[in-house]
Design a protein around this motif. Structure first.
Motif, short mmCIF file in Angstrom:
data_model
loop_
_atom_site.label_atom_id
_atom_site.label_comp_id
_atom_site.label_asym_id
_atom_site.label_seq_id
_atom_site.Cartn_x
_atom_site.Cartn_y
_atom_site.Cartn_z
N GLN A 67 39.42 -21.24 60.65
CA GLN A 67 40.36 -21.07 59.74
C GLN A 67 41.65 -22.40 59.48
OE1 GLN A 67 41.99 -17.83 58.30
NE2 GLN A 67 40.51 -16.36 58.68
N GLU A 68 41.04 -23.96 58.63
CA GLU A 68 41.98 -25.18 58.74
C GLU A 68 43.61 -24.96 58.27
OE1 GLU A 68 42.93 -28.82 55.63
OE2 GLU A 68 40.92 -27.28 55.77
N SER A 69 44.00 -23.73 57.79
CA SER A 69 45.41 -23.19 58.03
C SER A 69 46.06 -23.28 59.27
CB SER A 69 45.63 -22.17 57.25
OG SER A 69 45.10 -21.05 57.33
N THR A 70 45.40 -22.23 60.37
CA THR A 70 45.35 -21.72 62.06
C THR A 70 45.85 -23.22 62.49
OG1 THR A 70 44.49 -19.60 62.03
CG2 THR A 70 45.18 -20.89 64.11
N ILE A 71 45.05 -24.68 62.55
CA ILE A 71 44.98 -25.94 63.02
C ILE A 71 46.16 -26.27 62.54
CG2 ILE A 71 44.08 -27.81 63.84
CD1 ILE A 71 40.71 -26.34 63.82
N VAL A 72 46.66 -26.90 60.69
CA VAL A 72 47.49 -27.48 60.22
C VAL A 72 47.99 -26.66 60.50
CG1 VAL A 72 48.42 -27.38 57.87
CG2 VAL A 72 45.69 -27.78 58.10
N SER A 73 48.58 -25.70 61.14
CA SER A 73 49.89 -24.74 61.19
C SER A 73 50.58 -25.61 62.40
CB SER A 73 49.97 -23.68 61.11
OG SER A 73 50.92 -22.69 62.11
N TRP A 74 49.44 -25.20 63.29
CA TRP A 74 49.98 -25.51 65.23
C TRP A 74 50.37 -27.80 64.63
CZ3 TRP A 74 44.54 -24.11 67.56
CH2 TRP A 74 44.46 -22.42 67.56
N LEU A 75 49.58 -28.09 64.16
CA LEU A 75 49.70 -29.83 63.77
C LEU A 75 51.12 -29.94 63.88
CD1 LEU A 75 46.27 -31.53 62.54
CD2 LEU A 75 47.24 -30.71 65.40
N SER A 76 51.98 -29.33 62.27
CA SER A 76 52.98 -29.08 61.45
C SER A 76 53.80 -28.56 62.81
CB SER A 76 53.05 -27.93 60.65
OG SER A 76 51.58 -28.61 60.02
N ALA A 84 46.61 -37.43 59.67
CA ALA A 84 45.77 -37.26 60.76
C ALA A 84 44.85 -35.79 61.38
CB ALA A 84 46.16 -37.48 62.04
N PHE A 85 45.53 -35.16 60.26
CA PHE A 85 45.99 -33.33 60.05
C PHE A 85 43.81 -33.63 60.07
CE2 PHE A 85 49.69 -31.63 58.80
CZ PHE A 85 49.82 -31.84 59.82
N ARG A 86 42.99 -34.00 59.20
CA ARG A 86 41.65 -34.01 58.52
C ARG A 86 40.50 -33.94 59.65
NH1 ARG A 86 39.35 -38.45 56.25
NH2 ARG A 86 40.58 -39.97 56.09
N TYR A 87 40.86 -35.25 60.47
CA TYR A 87 40.30 -35.96 62.33
C TYR A 87 40.76 -34.51 62.96
CZ TYR A 87 40.92 -40.37 59.67
OH TYR A 87 41.05 -41.26 58.79
N VAL A 88 42.11 -33.82 63.26
CA VAL A 88 42.06 -33.16 64.15
C VAL A 88 41.08 -32.25 64.02
CG1 VAL A 88 43.60 -32.20 65.91
CG2 VAL A 88 44.23 -34.14 65.07
N VAL A 89 41.09 -31.38 62.85
CA VAL A 89 40.80 -30.50 61.77
C VAL A 89 39.41 -30.26 62.57
CG1 VAL A 89 40.44 -28.65 60.23
CG2 VAL A 89 42.63 -29.26 60.28
N ALA A 90 38.63 -31.52 61.69
CA ALA A 90 37.52 -31.60 62.45
C ALA A 90 36.48 -31.68 63.42
CB ALA A 90 36.72 -33.38 61.24
N ASP A 91 37.22 -32.50 64.04
CA ASP A 91 36.81 -32.11 65.46
C ASP A 91 37.07 -30.79 66.57
OD1 ASP A 91 36.40 -35.08 65.37
OD2 ASP A 91 37.37 -35.45 67.60
N ILE A 92 37.76 -30.12 65.87
CA ILE A 92 38.16 -29.06 67.06
C ILE A 92 37.39 -27.93 66.60
CG2 ILE A 92 39.73 -26.82 67.15
CD1 ILE A 92 42.12 -28.51 66.98
N PHE A 93 36.76 -28.15 64.90
CA PHE A 93 35.53 -27.36 64.51
C PHE A 93 34.49 -27.01 65.15
CE2 PHE A 93 37.53 -26.51 60.39
CZ PHE A 93 38.47 -25.25 60.62
N LYS A 94 34.28 -28.87 65.57
CA LYS A 94 32.68 -29.60 65.15
C LYS A 94 32.73 -28.71 66.89
CE LYS A 94 29.71 -33.81 66.76
NZ LYS A 94 29.57 -32.82 68.03
N CYS A 95 33.69 -29.15 68.06
CA CYS A 95 33.36 -27.87 69.38
C CYS A 95 33.72 -27.34 69.66
CB CYS A 95 35.30 -28.96 70.22
SG CYS A 95 35.18 -28.76 71.87
N ALA A 96 33.99 -25.95 69.26
CA ALA A 96 34.04 -24.66 68.18
C ALA A 96 32.47 -24.24 68.24
CB ALA A 96 35.51 -24.45 67.79
N ARG A 97 31.97 -24.79 66.89
CA ARG A 97 30.90 -24.91 66.88
C ARG A 97 29.80 -24.49 67.79
NH1 ARG A 97 32.65 -26.89 61.66
NH2 ARG A 97 32.15 -28.47 62.30
N ASP A 98 30.17 -25.83 68.61
CA ASP A 98 29.45 -26.23 69.76
C ASP A 98 29.39 -25.09 70.98
OD1 ASP A 98 28.28 -28.33 68.22
OD2 ASP A 98 29.68 -29.83 69.15
#
Length: 216
Positions: A67-76, A84-98
């Motif tokens: 959930q994007e809101s989870t990572i955004v909460s951490w970054l905040s 920078a939020f969208r870059y970090v969220v996208a990288d974490i999502f990709k890593c988790a899916r892989d």
């Protein structure tokens, strides 16, 4: 504009390699951030200062992590710039899916390490020079009778790391890396105090005065 670098990857040092294929859908993540702020104090002289902090978020379910809101909460919480939020969220999502679809798909406890750095935009020294010239041309009338501080005094102001984050009284934003005035009690952003002293020679708060450009 600030520059961002983010790289999220499986952290095999902390990943539990025990096979639990009987419960393949119950996956939990440990996400660890190495977050570095790089401050460019002087682009001309290649002066930089970096500050790295580590943040850890444990026992996060796969559903929560995706959930994007989870990572955004951490970054905040970490005071990461929103750009920078969208870059970090996208990288974490990709890593988790892989991880859940690849070689780690039969593991329950997974760990991700995120290397994140933000290079703060350098002070625009060209703009400062333009400000100097502009102030000299404008004269004292536009400055309401104020006399600019001597350039040598402005250049000699000490750059410091603020131990306890405080507010710049000029722009009202937090100061992490700033410039200490001779009074040693008040700290401002470099660009803020330079512009202020190009108009008048006193500290914005306590009014301690620096030598002026007309001083002998």
């Amino acid at each position: 504009m600030d520059d961002y670098y983010c790289y999220a990857y499986p952290d095999i040092t902390f990943t539990n390699t025990k096979n639990i294929s009987s419960c393949p859908n119950e996956k939990y993540f440990n996400v660890e951030f190495d977050y570095t702020n790089m401050y460019v104090l002087s682009e001309k002289n290649f002066e930089t200062f970096s500050d790295t902090k580590r943040y850890n978020f444990s026992n996060v379910s796969k559903d929560q992590l995706m959930q994007e809101s989870t990572i955004v909460s951490w970054l905040s919480q970490m005071d990461v710039p929103e750009d920078a939020f969208r870059y970090v969220v996208a990288d974490i999502f990709k890593c988790a899916r892989d991880m859940v679809n690849g070689v780690y798909k039969n593991q329950r406890d997974l760990s991700i390490r995120v290397v994140l750095s933000v290079t703060r935009a350098s002070e625009d020294e060209t703009d400062d020079d333009d400000d100097d010239n502009h102030e000299e041309e404008d004269g004292d009338e536009e400055n309401n009778g104020l006399i600019p501080a001597a350039k040598s005094c402005i250049e000699e102001l000490e750059v410091v790391k603020v131990e306890k984050v405080e507010e710049c009284a000029i722009c009202l934003n937090d100061v992490i890396i700033g410039v200490a005035m001779p009074c040693l009690s008040h700290t401002f952003h470099m660009k803020c105090i330079r512009r202020w002293l190009n108009r008048g020679n006193s500290c914005p708060l306590c009014r301690i005065q620096l030598p002026t450009r007309t001083s002998k």
